[in-house]
Design a protein around this motif. Sequence first.
Motif, PDB file in Angstrom:
ATOM      1  N   TYR A   1       7.364   3.989  -8.692  1.00  0.00           N
ATOM      2  CA  TYR A   1       7.833   3.151  -9.790  1.00  0.00           C
ATOM      3  C   TYR A   1       7.487   1.682  -9.516  1.00  0.00           C
ATOM      4  CZ  TYR A   1      10.563   7.285 -11.024  1.00  0.00           C
ATOM      5  OH  TYR A   1      10.940   8.555 -11.356  1.00  0.00           O
ATOM      6  N   ILE A   2       6.767   1.087 -10.466  1.00  0.00           N
ATOM      7  CA  ILE A   2       6.416  -0.341 -10.400  1.00  0.00           C
ATOM      8  C   ILE A   2       7.159  -1.012 -11.555  1.00  0.00           C
ATOM      9  CG2 ILE A   2       4.526  -1.991 -10.206  1.00  0.00           C
ATOM     10  CD1 ILE A   2       4.337   0.305  -8.197  1.00  0.00           C
ATOM     11  N   LEU A   3       8.243  -1.730 -11.256  1.00  0.00           N
ATOM     12  CA  LEU A   3       9.174  -2.161 -12.291  1.00  0.00           C
ATOM     13  C   LEU A   3       9.431  -3.664 -12.238  1.00  0.00           C
ATOM     14  CD1 LEU A   3      11.923   0.603 -11.741  1.00  0.00           C
ATOM     15  CD2 LEU A   3       9.873   0.765 -13.159  1.00  0.00           C
ATOM     16  N   HIS A   4       9.247  -4.327 -13.374  1.00  0.00           N
ATOM     17  CA  HIS A   4       9.712  -5.703 -13.594  1.00  0.00           C
ATOM     18  C   HIS A   4       9.159  -6.698 -12.578  1.00  0.00           C
ATOM     19  CE1 HIS A   4      12.386  -3.868 -16.467  1.00  0.00           C
ATOM     20  NE2 HIS A   4      12.938  -3.129 -15.512  1.00  0.00           N
ATOM     21  N   ASN A   5       7.885  -6.531 -12.219  1.00  0.00           N
ATOM     22  CA  ASN A   5       7.220  -7.474 -11.326  1.00  0.00           C
ATOM     23  C   ASN A   5       6.367  -8.456 -12.134  1.00  0.00           C
ATOM     24  OD1 ASN A   5       7.749  -6.045  -8.559  1.00  0.00           O
ATOM     25  ND2 ASN A   5       7.013  -4.425  -9.923  1.00  0.00           N
ATOM     26  N   SER A   6       6.034  -9.577 -11.515  1.00  0.00           N
ATOM     27  CA  SER A   6       5.140 -10.556 -12.128  1.00  0.00           C
ATOM     28  C   SER A   6       3.921 -10.727 -11.237  1.00  0.00           C
ATOM     29  CB  SER A   6       5.849 -11.904 -12.305  1.00  0.00           C
ATOM     30  OG  SER A   6       6.928 -11.789 -13.215  1.00  0.00           O
ATOM     31  N   PHE A   7       2.729 -10.639 -11.855  1.00  0.00           N
ATOM     32  CA  PHE A   7       1.475 -10.694 -11.124  1.00  0.00           C
ATOM     33  C   PHE A   7       0.697 -11.933 -11.527  1.00  0.00           C
ATOM     34  CE2 PHE A   7       2.777  -6.309 -11.323  1.00  0.00           C
ATOM     35  CZ  PHE A   7       2.470  -5.794 -10.067  1.00  0.00           C
ATOM     36  N   TYR A   8       0.344 -12.715 -10.525  1.00  0.00           N
ATOM     37  CA  TYR A   8      -0.419 -13.940 -10.744  1.00  0.00           C
ATOM     38  C   TYR A   8      -1.813 -13.741 -10.162  1.00  0.00           C
ATOM     39  CZ  TYR A   8       4.022 -16.312 -11.728  1.00  0.00           C
ATOM     40  OH  TYR A   8       5.233 -16.690 -12.250  1.00  0.00           O
ATOM     41  N   GLY A   9      -2.812 -13.613 -11.016  1.00  0.00           N
ATOM     42  CA  GLY A   9      -4.185 -13.522 -10.549  1.00  0.00           C
ATOM     43  C   GLY A   9      -4.486 -12.199  -9.875  1.00  0.00           C
TER      44      GLY A   9
ATOM     45  N   VAL B   1       0.851  -1.191   0.000  1.00  0.00           N
ATOM     46  CA  VAL B   1       0.000   0.000   0.000  1.00  0.00           C
ATOM     47  C   VAL B   1       0.887   1.241   0.000  1.00  0.00           C
ATOM     48  CG1 VAL B   1      -1.722   1.329   1.278  1.00  0.00           C
ATOM     49  CG2 VAL B   1      -1.868  -1.166   1.222  1.00  0.00           C
ATOM     50  N   PHE B   2       0.572   2.184  -0.881  1.00  0.00           N
ATOM     51  CA  PHE B   2       1.220   3.493  -0.877  1.00  0.00           C
ATOM     52  C   PHE B   2       0.346   4.479  -0.114  1.00  0.00           C
ATOM     53  CE2 PHE B   2       2.996   1.739  -4.872  1.00  0.00           C
ATOM     54  CZ  PHE B   2       4.347   1.907  -4.596  1.00  0.00           C
ATOM     55  N   ASP B   3       0.936   5.160   0.875  1.00  0.00           N
ATOM     56  CA  ASP B   3       0.216   6.140   1.674  1.00  0.00           C
ATOM     57  C   ASP B   3       1.076   7.399   1.783  1.00  0.00           C
ATOM     58  OD1 ASP B   3      -1.251   7.599   3.454  1.00  0.00           O
ATOM     59  OD2 ASP B   3      -1.191   6.140   5.094  1.00  0.00           O
ATOM     60  N   ASN B   4       0.691   8.439   1.024  1.00  0.00           N
ATOM     61  CA  ASN B   4       1.390   9.719   1.087  1.00  0.00           C
ATOM     62  C   ASN B   4       2.896   9.553   0.862  1.00  0.00           C
ATOM     63  OD1 ASN B   4       1.813  12.476   1.475  1.00  0.00           O
ATOM     64  ND2 ASN B   4       1.991  12.280   3.695  1.00  0.00           N
ATOM     65  N   SER B   5       3.249   8.770  -0.166  1.00  0.00           N
ATOM     66  CA  SER B   5       4.657   8.482  -0.435  1.00  0.00           C
ATOM     67  C   SER B   5       4.982   8.750  -1.894  1.00  0.00           C
ATOM     68  CB  SER B   5       4.978   7.024  -0.079  1.00  0.00           C
ATOM     69  OG  SER B   5       4.816   6.811   1.308  1.00  0.00           O
ATOM     70  N   SER B   6       6.251   9.028  -2.172  1.00  0.00           N
ATOM     71  CA  SER B   6       6.655   9.349  -3.535  1.00  0.00           C
ATOM     72  C   SER B   6       8.058   8.826  -3.812  1.00  0.00           C
ATOM     73  CB  SER B   6       6.610  10.862  -3.773  1.00  0.00           C
ATOM     74  OG  SER B   6       7.507  11.537  -2.903  1.00  0.00           O
ATOM     75  N   ASP B   7       8.349   8.654  -5.111  1.00  0.00           N
ATOM     76  CA  ASP B   7       9.668   8.186  -5.570  1.00  0.00           C
ATOM     77  C   ASP B   7      10.089   6.886  -4.891  1.00  0.00           C
ATOM     78  OD1 ASP B   7      10.283  10.309  -7.431  1.00  0.00           O
ATOM     79  OD2 ASP B   7      10.565  11.611  -5.696  1.00  0.00           O
ATOM     80  N   CYS B   8       9.122   6.029  -4.599  1.00  0.00           N
ATOM     81  CA  CYS B   8       9.406   4.701  -4.056  1.00  0.00           C
ATOM     82  C   CYS B   8       9.406   3.675  -5.183  1.00  0.00           C
ATOM     83  CB  CYS B   8       8.376   4.323  -2.994  1.00  0.00           C
ATOM     84  SG  CYS B   8       8.432   5.382  -1.525  1.00  0.00           S
ATOM     85  N   PHE B   9      10.121   2.576  -4.971  1.00  0.00           N
ATOM     86  CA  PHE B   9      10.301   1.561  -6.001  1.00  0.00           C
ATOM     87  C   PHE B   9       9.812   0.204  -5.502  1.00  0.00           C
ATOM     88  CE2 PHE B   9      13.112   4.894  -7.197  1.00  0.00           C
ATOM     89  CZ  PHE B   9      13.317   4.802  -8.565  1.00  0.00           C
ATOM     90  N   VAL B  10       9.015  -0.459  -6.337  1.00  0.00           N
ATOM     91  CA  VAL B  10       8.622  -1.849  -6.131  1.00  0.00           C
ATOM     92  C   VAL B  10       9.177  -2.608  -7.332  1.00  0.00           C
ATOM     93  CG1 VAL B  10       6.698  -3.453  -5.866  1.00  0.00           C
ATOM     94  CG2 VAL B  10       6.554  -1.169  -4.857  1.00  0.00           C
ATOM     95  N   VAL B  11      10.210  -3.413  -7.102  1.00  0.00           N
ATOM     96  CA  VAL B  11      11.025  -3.920  -8.207  1.00  0.00           C
ATOM     97  C   VAL B  11      11.215  -5.431  -8.104  1.00  0.00           C
ATOM     98  CG1 VAL B  11      13.218  -3.665  -9.437  1.00  0.00           C
ATOM     99  CG2 VAL B  11      12.303  -1.735  -8.131  1.00  0.00           C
ATOM    100  N   ASP B  12      10.993  -6.120  -9.217  1.00  0.00           N
ATOM    101  CA  ASP B  12      11.360  -7.539  -9.350  1.00  0.00           C
ATOM    102  C   ASP B  12      10.773  -8.420  -8.267  1.00  0.00           C
ATOM    103  OD1 ASP B  12      12.910  -7.899 -11.737  1.00  0.00           O
ATOM    104  OD2 ASP B  12      14.486  -6.700 -10.813  1.00  0.00           O
ATOM    105  N   ASN B  13       9.482  -8.254  -8.007  1.00  0.00           N
ATOM    106  CA  ASN B  13       8.787  -9.093  -7.041  1.00  0.00           C
ATOM    107  C   ASN B  13       7.783  -9.996  -7.754  1.00  0.00           C
ATOM    108  OD1 ASN B  13       9.638  -7.713  -4.345  1.00  0.00           O
ATOM    109  ND2 ASN B  13       8.960  -6.022  -5.643  1.00  0.00           N
ATOM    110  N   LEU B  14       7.369 -11.048  -7.063  1.00  0.00           N
ATOM    111  CA  LEU B  14       6.268 -11.896  -7.494  1.00  0.00           C
ATOM    112  C   LEU B  14       5.064 -11.590  -6.610  1.00  0.00           C
ATOM    113  CD1 LEU B  14       8.176 -15.324  -7.627  1.00  0.00           C
ATOM    114  CD2 LEU B  14       7.829 -13.735  -9.523  1.00  0.00           C
TER     115      LEU B  14
END
Length: 280
Positions: free
Chosen positions: A104-112, A62-75
Motif C-alpha cells: 500500500y502506497i498511501l497519501h505520500n507526496s513526490f517531488y521530482g 525498496v520492496f523485496d519479497n514483501s507483502s501487505d506493507c504500508f508506505v504512508v504520509d511521507n515526502l
Amino acid sequence: IEVSKDLNENIIMNKSVYLRSCDFKDVLWEIEDDLSCVVFDSVVGAIVEGFAFKSNASSCIVFDNSSDCFVVDNLFFSNGYNAIRDYCDFDNLSSYKDVSFGNYILHNSFYGGDVSIDLVHCLNYSFIGNDFNEDNVSLMDHFNVSYNNFAHNVGILAHESSNSLFERNCFYNMDVMGVCLLDGLNDSFINNSFSQCNVSVDINGNYVSLRNNNFSNNNFGIVIEGVNNSVISNFIMNNDFGVFSESSDDLCINFNRIVNNDEFGIYVVDGSVNATNNWW
C-alpha cells in the motif's frame, strides 16, 4: 518505534515493525551512498510513516519479497532516482527474487524523480491519495532541496500489473507521463486527477477500468491499447487528444464528458470501439 532525529543510515525491515516519525514529516531521512534508506526484506505488514526522504544516489524505499506493507504520509525528494521500487537485477531481468505483492502506497507526496515509483511486478498494489510533482517551495527550502535540479518525468511505471488500484491520486505537470501501465490486467483507475501532463496515462493491458477520473489540459488524456478495457464516466476536457486508441478490441468509452479537446476527442488507429452515450 518513533524516531525524533534525522537519519542517515540504511535500515533492513525484516520484521513487522511500525516505524514512524514523532515530528510528522519533519524528520529527514537521507543517505549519501548507493544504499536505499529502507528495504522491506521478506516481511509482511511492516509500516513506514511520516518521514521526509531525500535520495542522492539510490532509491529511497525498496520492496523485496514483501507483502501487505504500508508506505504512508511521507515526502519524497528524488533527484534522478526512483523514490520507491521493487527488487530486480536490472542487468538480468530474468533473475530476481520472489515477487512483492499487495503493498500500500498511501497519501505520500513526490517531488521530482525520473520515475517516482518503478515496479517490475505490480501485483495487487494500492496507490491511494498520493500527489506527484508537488511544488511546495517553502517545504523544499526547509529541507534544502533545489526544485530546479529535479526531473519530472513519470509518476508510476508499473510492469506486469494486475488487480492494482489507482485511486484519488493527483498528477501534475509530468514531462513524460503520469502513469505507464505495461501488461496490465484487471487494474482500476478511480477518481484520479491528471493535469498539464504530456501523457496522463498510457495503458497497455486487458480488462483495465478507468472510471470517474479527470483528464484536463494535457497533450494526451488517455493512450490505450488492449482487449476489453473501459473508459467510463470520466471528465476528458481541454486536451490535445482526449482518448488515443492505438490498437484496441472491444474498448468501451461511455458516459464521459469529452469537450474542448483541440485535435480529437477520440482518435482510433485500429480496432473496435464502442463510444456511445458520451457528452460532447
